[in-house]
Design a protein around this motif. Structure first.
Motif, PDB file in Angstrom:
ATOM      1  N   GLU A   1       0.834  -1.192   0.000  1.00 20.37           N
ATOM      2  CA  GLU A   1       0.000   0.000   0.000  1.00 20.37           C
ATOM      3  C   GLU A   1       0.868   1.241   0.000  1.00 20.37           C
ATOM      4  N   ARG A   2       0.283   2.316  -0.465  1.00 25.66           N
ATOM      5  CA  ARG A   2       0.988   3.591  -0.475  1.00 25.66           C
ATOM      6  C   ARG A   2       1.125   4.101   0.954  1.00 25.66           C
ATOM      7  N   PRO A   3       2.210   4.812   1.261  1.00 31.58           N
ATOM      8  CA  PRO A   3       2.395   5.313   2.630  1.00 31.58           C
ATOM      9  C   PRO A   3       1.323   6.305   3.081  1.00 31.58           C
ATOM     10  N   ALA A   4       0.794   7.095   2.170  1.00 27.64           N
ATOM     11  CA  ALA A   4      -0.106   8.165   2.576  1.00 27.64           C
ATOM     12  C   ALA A   4      -1.572   7.921   2.242  1.00 27.64           C
ATOM     13  N   THR A   5      -1.881   6.834   1.554  1.00 30.53           N
ATOM     14  CA  THR A   5      -3.267   6.607   1.154  1.00 30.53           C
ATOM     15  C   THR A   5      -3.533   5.114   1.013  1.00 30.53           C
ATOM     16  N   GLU A   6      -4.800   4.757   1.053  1.00 29.69           N
ATOM     17  CA  GLU A   6      -5.164   3.360   0.860  1.00 29.69           C
ATOM     18  C   GLU A   6      -5.437   3.050  -0.602  1.00 29.69           C
ATOM     19  N   ALA A   7      -5.429   4.061  -1.448  1.00 35.91           N
ATOM     20  CA  ALA A   7      -5.689   3.855  -2.866  1.00 35.91           C
ATOM     21  C   ALA A   7      -4.590   2.995  -3.486  1.00 35.91           C
ATOM     22  N   GLY A   8      -4.994   2.031  -4.286  1.00 33.96           N
ATOM     23  CA  GLY A   8      -4.029   1.180  -4.972  1.00 33.96           C
ATOM     24  C   GLY A   8      -3.531   0.002  -4.172  1.00 33.96           C
ATOM     25  N   ARG A   9      -4.079  -0.230  -2.985  1.00 33.13           N
ATOM     26  CA  ARG A   9      -3.643  -1.356  -2.147  1.00 33.13           C
ATOM     27  C   ARG A   9      -3.858  -2.665  -2.897  1.00 33.13           C
ATOM     28  N   PHE A  10      -2.869  -3.562  -2.809  1.00 35.54           N
ATOM     29  CA  PHE A  10      -3.024  -4.883  -3.415  1.00 35.54           C
ATOM     30  C   PHE A  10      -2.230  -5.911  -2.626  1.00 35.54           C
ATOM     31  N   ALA A  11      -2.523  -7.186  -2.894  1.00 32.08           N
ATOM     32  CA  ALA A  11      -1.875  -8.298  -2.191  1.00 32.08           C
ATOM     33  C   ALA A  11      -1.035  -9.097  -3.180  1.00 32.08           C
ATOM     34  N   PRO A  12       0.279  -8.887  -3.182  1.00 30.14           N
ATOM     35  CA  PRO A  12       1.125  -9.662  -4.103  1.00 30.14           C
ATOM     36  C   PRO A  12       1.187 -11.132  -3.672  1.00 30.14           C
ATOM     37  N   ARG A  13       1.315 -12.013  -4.641  1.00 30.61           N
ATOM     38  CA  ARG A  13       1.395 -13.452  -4.367  1.00 30.61           C
ATOM     39  C   ARG A  13       2.849 -13.904  -4.494  1.00 30.61           C
ATOM     40  N   PHE A  14       3.428 -14.262  -3.345  1.00 29.14           N
ATOM     41  CA  PHE A  14       4.826 -14.680  -3.310  1.00 29.14           C
ATOM     42  C   PHE A  14       4.946 -16.167  -3.604  1.00 29.14           C
ATOM     43  N   ARG A  15       6.011 -16.513  -4.307  1.00 32.26           N
ATOM     44  CA  ARG A  15       6.361 -17.919  -4.517  1.00 32.26           C
ATOM     45  C   ARG A  15       7.857 -18.062  -4.281  1.00 32.26           C
ATOM     46  N   GLU A  16       8.248 -19.238  -3.809  1.00 34.39           N
ATOM     47  CA  GLU A  16       9.661 -19.480  -3.516  1.00 34.39           C
ATOM     48  C   GLU A  16      10.390 -19.811  -4.812  1.00 34.39           C
ATOM     49  N   VAL A  17      11.427 -19.032  -5.119  1.00 32.72           N
ATOM     50  CA  VAL A  17      12.200 -19.244  -6.350  1.00 32.72           C
ATOM     51  C   VAL A  17      13.569 -19.833  -6.059  1.00 32.72           C
ATOM     52  N   ALA A  18      14.010 -19.746  -4.821  1.00 31.45           N
ATOM     53  CA  ALA A  18      15.283 -20.321  -4.373  1.00 31.45           C
ATOM     54  C   ALA A  18      15.140 -20.485  -2.860  1.00 31.45           C
ATOM     55  N   PRO A  19      16.010 -21.273  -2.231  1.00 27.20           N
ATOM     56  CA  PRO A  19      15.890 -21.438  -0.782  1.00 27.20           C
ATOM     57  C   PRO A  19      15.901 -20.082  -0.057  1.00 27.20           C
ATOM     58  N   GLY A  20      14.808 -19.781   0.630  1.00 25.88           N
ATOM     59  CA  GLY A  20      14.697 -18.547   1.392  1.00 25.88           C
ATOM     60  C   GLY A  20      14.402 -17.309   0.585  1.00 25.88           C
ATOM     61  N   ARG A  21      14.297 -17.435  -0.730  1.00 25.94           N
ATOM     62  CA  ARG A  21      14.049 -16.277  -1.602  1.00 25.94           C
ATOM     63  C   ARG A  21      12.648 -16.396  -2.202  1.00 25.94           C
ATOM     64  N   TYR A  22      11.841 -15.372  -1.940  1.00 20.66           N
ATOM     65  CA  TYR A  22      10.455 -15.369  -2.387  1.00 20.66           C
ATOM     66  C   TYR A  22      10.233 -14.140  -3.267  1.00 20.66           C
ATOM     67  N   GLU A  23       9.565 -14.350  -4.400  1.00 27.80           N
ATOM     68  CA  GLU A  23       9.312 -13.258  -5.330  1.00 27.80           C
ATOM     69  C   GLU A  23       7.826 -13.153  -5.630  1.00 27.80           C
ATOM     70  N   ALA A  24       7.386 -11.923  -5.904  1.00 24.77           N
ATOM     71  CA  ALA A  24       5.999 -11.672  -6.286  1.00 24.77           C
ATOM     72  C   ALA A  24       5.981 -10.597  -7.364  1.00 24.77           C
ATOM     73  N   PRO A  25       5.176 -10.814  -8.404  1.00 25.66           N
ATOM     74  CA  PRO A  25       5.051  -9.761  -9.416  1.00 25.66           C
ATOM     75  C   PRO A  25       4.237  -8.587  -8.880  1.00 25.66           C
ATOM     76  N   THR A  26       4.652  -7.390  -9.247  1.00 28.58           N
ATOM     77  CA  THR A  26       3.955  -6.185  -8.794  1.00 28.58           C
ATOM     78  C   THR A  26       3.307  -5.430  -9.940  1.00 28.58           C
TER      79      THR A  26
END
Length: 164
Positions: free
Chosen positions: A109-134
């Protein structure tokens, strides 16, 4: 022998005790009036109630403190990185080893507003490393990520990330 004061013949004004008393009373009357006005205005505009459910908020706060203490005992650490179109989360245990198999839920979410809030979906791509498209985002965003392992240990990380 008594001392008498005769009025001045030149018409100049002379301050006596009654003038000093009247000045002090007037000064404090103005101060009290201003204080009373500001107090009334403050109470009318903010009655002091911050929450409609203060007791429930206190219980949630106590749970949050307990969760933070449990998280500190785990010793997990997280680092987040903003890459074009992607957010990367690297989670490690107390000894620095990557934590594998975590389920990561997140909110951006943006620091100053709730506009544009979304929930990225993380997946593990390497041990301990998680990525999500934004997607194509830019500017400052606050990431709140909650990682849970199979044993029910929960780790919450909050980071501010900036995309160009």
């Amino acid at each position: 022998m008594s001392v008498t004061h005769s009025p001045r013949k030149d018409g100049s004004f002379r301050i006596n005790g009654w003038h000093v008393l009247a000045g002090m009373v007037a000064f404090f009357a103005v101060v009290i009036a201003v204080d009373a006005t500001f107090t009334v205005l403050a109470v009318r505009t903010f009655p002091g109630q911050v929450s409609v459910t203060p007791y429930e908020d206190g219980l949630l706060y106590n749970r949050r403190i307990a969760q933070i203490e449990a998280q500190e005992r785990l010793g997990w650490r997280a680092a987040a990185d903003a890459q074009p179109g992607t957010v990367i989360l690297d989670v490690r245990d107390a000894s620095g080893r990557p934590l594998e198999g975590l389920v990561v839920k997140a909110r951006m979410e943006r620091p100053a507003t709730e506009a544009g809030r979304f929930a990225p979906r993380f997946r593990e791509v390497a041990p301990g490393r998680y990525e999500a498209p934004t997607g194509a985002i830019s500017g400052a965003w606050d990431l709140t990520a909650e990682a849970a392992d199979a044993r029910g240990n929960i780790f919450v990380a909050e980071r501010r990330l900036t995309w160009p």
